[in-house]
Design a protein around this motif. Structure first.
Motif, mmCIF file in Angstrom:
data_model
loop_
_atom_site.group_PDB
_atom_site.id
_atom_site.type_symbol
_atom_site.label_atom_id
_atom_site.label_comp_id
_atom_site.label_asym_id
_atom_site.label_seq_id
_atom_site.Cartn_x
_atom_site.Cartn_y
_atom_site.Cartn_z
ATOM 1 N N SER A 75 0.834 -1.201 0.000
ATOM 2 C CA SER A 75 0.000 0.000 0.000
ATOM 3 C C SER A 75 0.867 1.249 0.000
ATOM 4 N N ALA A 76 0.263 2.384 -0.374
ATOM 5 C CA ALA A 76 1.032 3.597 -0.640
ATOM 6 C C ALA A 76 2.045 3.977 0.462
ATOM 7 N N PRO A 77 1.667 3.987 1.751
ATOM 8 C CA PRO A 77 2.664 4.362 2.770
ATOM 9 C C PRO A 77 3.879 3.420 2.792
ATOM 10 N N CYS A 114 -2.422 -2.925 2.869
ATOM 11 C CA CYS A 114 -2.119 -2.481 4.247
ATOM 12 C C CYS A 114 -2.547 -3.490 5.322
ATOM 13 N N GLY A 116 -2.244 -2.611 8.561
ATOM 14 C CA GLY A 116 -2.593 -1.818 9.743
ATOM 15 C C GLY A 116 -1.461 -1.630 10.740
ATOM 16 N N GLN A 117 -0.221 -1.606 10.236
ATOM 17 C CA GLN A 117 0.939 -1.390 11.124
ATOM 18 C C GLN A 117 1.779 -0.251 10.555
ATOM 19 N N CYS A 118 1.104 0.771 10.067
ATOM 20 C CA CYS A 118 1.750 1.799 9.241
ATOM 21 C C CYS A 118 2.596 2.785 10.031
ATOM 22 N N GLU B 87 -8.318 0.437 5.559
ATOM 23 C CA GLU B 87 -7.908 1.627 4.816
ATOM 24 C C GLU B 87 -6.402 1.847 4.971
ATOM 25 N N PRO B 88 -5.648 1.840 3.857
ATOM 26 C CA PRO B 88 -4.195 2.008 3.985
ATOM 27 C C PRO B 88 -3.812 3.264 4.780
ATOM 28 N N GLY B 89 -2.848 3.093 5.664
ATOM 29 C CA GLY B 89 -2.400 4.207 6.498
ATOM 30 C C GLY B 89 -3.203 4.372 7.775
ATOM 31 N N THR B 90 -4.137 3.467 8.020
ATOM 32 C CA THR B 90 -5.014 3.584 9.192
ATOM 33 C C THR B 90 -4.760 2.450 10.181
ATOM 34 N N TYR B 91 -4.589 2.815 11.453
ATOM 35 C CA TYR B 91 -4.494 1.758 12.477
ATOM 36 C C TYR B 91 -5.038 2.232 13.804
ATOM 37 N N THR B 237 1.400 9.074 8.201
ATOM 38 C CA THR B 237 2.347 8.226 7.475
ATOM 39 C C THR B 237 3.013 9.035 6.363
ATOM 40 N N ASN B 279 -6.985 5.610 0.974
ATOM 41 C CA ASN B 279 -6.710 5.521 -0.452
ATOM 42 C C ASN B 279 -7.677 6.282 -1.341
ATOM 43 N N PHE B 311 -1.561 11.008 4.931
ATOM 44 C CA PHE B 311 -0.417 10.488 4.183
ATOM 45 C C PHE B 311 0.273 11.668 3.497
#
Ligand SMILES: Cc1cc2nc3c(=O)[nH]c(=O)nc-3n(C[C@H](O)[C@H](O)[C@H](O)COP(=O)(O)O)c2cc1C
Ligand code: SF4
Ligand code: FES
Lengths: 147, 407
Positions: A75-77, A114, A116-118, B87-91, B237, B279, B311
């Motif tokens: 994923s992007a990050p 992702c 979820g450890q970003c 969702e990428p970048g989400t935790y 991020t 994203n 991001f």
């Protein structure tokens, strides 16, 4: 436990097929054909329906794969943090490409979105265990844990 | 200077999440007792008055949603917690559940009492096996202490499908099916899990509820932006010094989040763009950095707060390359149920790859714009509808990056 016993134990769980598949993969690393057919029987569904579920979710595999499943977040990050270098290092170290398994059956390489450890990118997981801030230099040590 | 306010993370680092006694010692489950002493309608009115809006992305008024399920006549109702967090970048939901699982259970039990449901499910993404364990421990302890009384909670595990975060796809997945979104209406509060009235709320939404019951709607409504009060847990991020999470009042600006909390951009590099909400978020340029992270403020700049993922990209980043990656995500995650999304995400990725490899023409950009517009209104669910946003907003705001790569 045999796959028949595993499936039987989820028989009365409403919507239990997904959990049963998780449990089967815990043993086989993928979903062998006979387990999907048996799942259809146990949950009283057409085999097509069981296949629909088995093939929808990215964590399930209907093809044989290595015992230790390595997933690399793209994923992007993670991408901007250098995931491509980690991919290249893993492919080099194991001598296989993404989506393949080693011939000794020990490792499978997969891309994932992702996990979820970003907070510490790039990230990989091995059998669900998370590795943070991964660099190509760290790969041999991580693999050694599973050899 | 903006400051952190901790509401949903109020117990972070103060309790052992695996010990219910720690939670009880600091007043845990007292809000549930208070809620149960209230009249159901009065309780729902209080949640409505707090103006708490969903933290899962759509920003719907929480109390209003509960009122629909309360009003539905049925022999069985359900409370479902959306812990799919793909969702990428989400935790942020993971941080809440790992550090304070009982807050979530308490919020769900309050909802259960309000709408008249005795069964709850937490749908936790398959990538979080350790969170599932923590939740199961918390549930077992809550049962032992009998704090939940007749309200039962079960954890269901996902298996890696971003679309299962969409509430009707999530319901399909709990039922054991492929996670394909349903056609709405009917909406879940009327007909949801096993066709019964169902409330689906995000983890962070539920985590706000005990505080609202405890301190009152007026207290809550006075924090942050008036139309979207409270706090938001944001996760930073990309090219930012402090890649971590913060809980900030909703009137905090994007600039404050990146440059104050986030400590700015590493090295001597300059800010280029920020994508908020995951994203499908719009890419925001420097001239819009003073926008607050509140739901409506973000919408007014053609963006969305979404999950609160932030991001950041510095001046050295190639926007076309990043968007190509984002486009691949949507192709991967499209469930395939409807043609505009199944085909559209594939074509969009194909066109982005062409541009990214230096083989695209100005006509491809025209095609992308057209395809994106069609997808935004013809796709069945939010995944396909929002997938074009990052593409369309960068074509508009970062055209130099695209032009530099044209054939
Ligand atoms: C493609 C897609 C993915 C979604 N993913 C999530 C998610 O991971 N977590 C979440 O809470 N909501 C997610 N949502 C929003 C849910 O459909 C729903 O609006 C939300 O769970 C309602 O809870 P809330 O009102 O508390 O925000 C997603 C929506 C779409 C269209
Ligand atoms: S928009 Fe995409 S994800 Fe949503 S239902 Fe259609 S194909 Fe599935
Ligand atoms: S973006 Fe890679 S773990 Fe979240």
């Amino acid at each position: 436990m045999s796959y028949k016993e595993i499936l039987a134990s989820y028989k009365d769980v409403p919507g239990g097929m997904i959990e049963a598949f998780h449990a089967i993969q815990g043993q086989y690393s993928y979903l062998p054909e006979e387990t999907i057919i048996e799942a259809a029987r146990v949950f009283n569904l057409p085999v097509a329906k069981a296949y629909e579920v088995a093939t929808f979710y990215s964590m399930f595999s209907v093809n044989t794969r290595g015992k230790n499943v390595i997933r690399i977040c793209e994923s992007a990050p993670c991408h901007v943090a250098g995931a491509a270098d980690v991919v290249a290092a893993l492919e080099r170290e194991l001598g296989i490409k993404m989506g393949e398994s080693t011939s000794d059956g020990k490792f499978a390489l997969e891309l994932t979105e992702c996990v979820g450890q970003c907070q510490a990118t790039p990230v990989i997981t091995v059998n669900g265990k998370v590795y943070l801030d991964v660099t190509p230099a760290k790969i041999p040590d991580i693999l050694a844990e599973y050899k | 200077m903006a400051e952190e306010i901790r509401i949903v993370l109020r117990n972070y680092g103060k309790i052992d999440p695996l010990k219910i006694d720690d939670y009880l010692a600091i007043g845990g489950y007292e809000a549930l007792i208070k809620a149960r002493s209230m009249d159901r309608e009065e309780l729902i009115e209080e949640v409505k008055k707090s103006k708490l809006r969903g933290r899962g992305g759509a920003g719907f008024n929480c109390g209003q949603k509960w009122a629909f399920a309360y009003g539905a006549q049925a022999d069985q109702k359900y409370v479902v917690c959306n812990a799919d967090e793909g969702e990428p970048g989400t935790y942020k939901d993971r941080i809440i559940m790992e550090n304070d699982p009982h807050t979530l259970l308490e919020g769900m039990a309050i909802c259960g009492y309000a709408i008249g449901a005795n069964k709850g499910y937490i749908y936790c993404r398959g990538e979080y096996p350790q969170v599932t364990q923590i939740l199961n421990t918390a549930i077992a302890q809550a049962k032992e202490k009998d704090v939940l009384r007749d309200f039962d909670i079960e954890v269901k595990s996902g298996a890696g499908a971003y679309v299962c975060g969409e509430e009707t796809a999530l319901i399909e997945s709990i039922e054991g099916n492929r996670g394909e979104p349903r056609i709405r209406p009917p909406f879940p509060p009327v007909s949801g899990l096993w066709q019964k009235p169902t409330i689906v709320n995000n983890v962070e939404t539920f985590a706000n509820v005990p505080v609202i019951v405890d301190k009152g709607a007026d207290y809550y409504a006075s924090i942050g932006a008036p139309a979207y009060p409270g706090t938001k847990v944001v996760t930073l991020t990309g090219d930012v010094n402090n890649k971590t999470f913060f809980e900030v009042p909703t009137n905090t600006t994007i600039r404050e989040v990146i440059f104050q909390f986030g400590g700015g951009i590493p090295g001597d590099r300059k800010f280029k763009a920020v994508q908020i909400g995951g994203n499908s978020g719009a890419f925001i340029s420097a001239d819009l950095l003073d926008t607050p992270i509140a739901f409506d403020a973000m919408t007014s700049i053609g963006s969305a707060l979404g999950s609160g993922a932030i991001f950041v990209l510095d001046e050295t980043r190639d926007i076309v390359d990043v968007i190509t990656r984002v486009a691949k995500f949507f192709e991967d995650e499209s469930c395939g149920k409807c043609a505009p999304c199944r085909e559209g995400t594939a074509r969009m990725y194909e066109l982005m790859e062409k541009l990214n490899s230096g083989q695209g023409s100005a006509n491809d950009i025209v095609l992308l714009n057209k395809l994106g517009r069609v997808m935004s209104y013809s796709c069945l669910c939010g995944l396909g509808q929002a997938a074009p946003t990052p593409v369309l907003t960068t074509i508009e705001r970062f055209s130099a990056d695209y032009n530099a790569k044209l054939m």
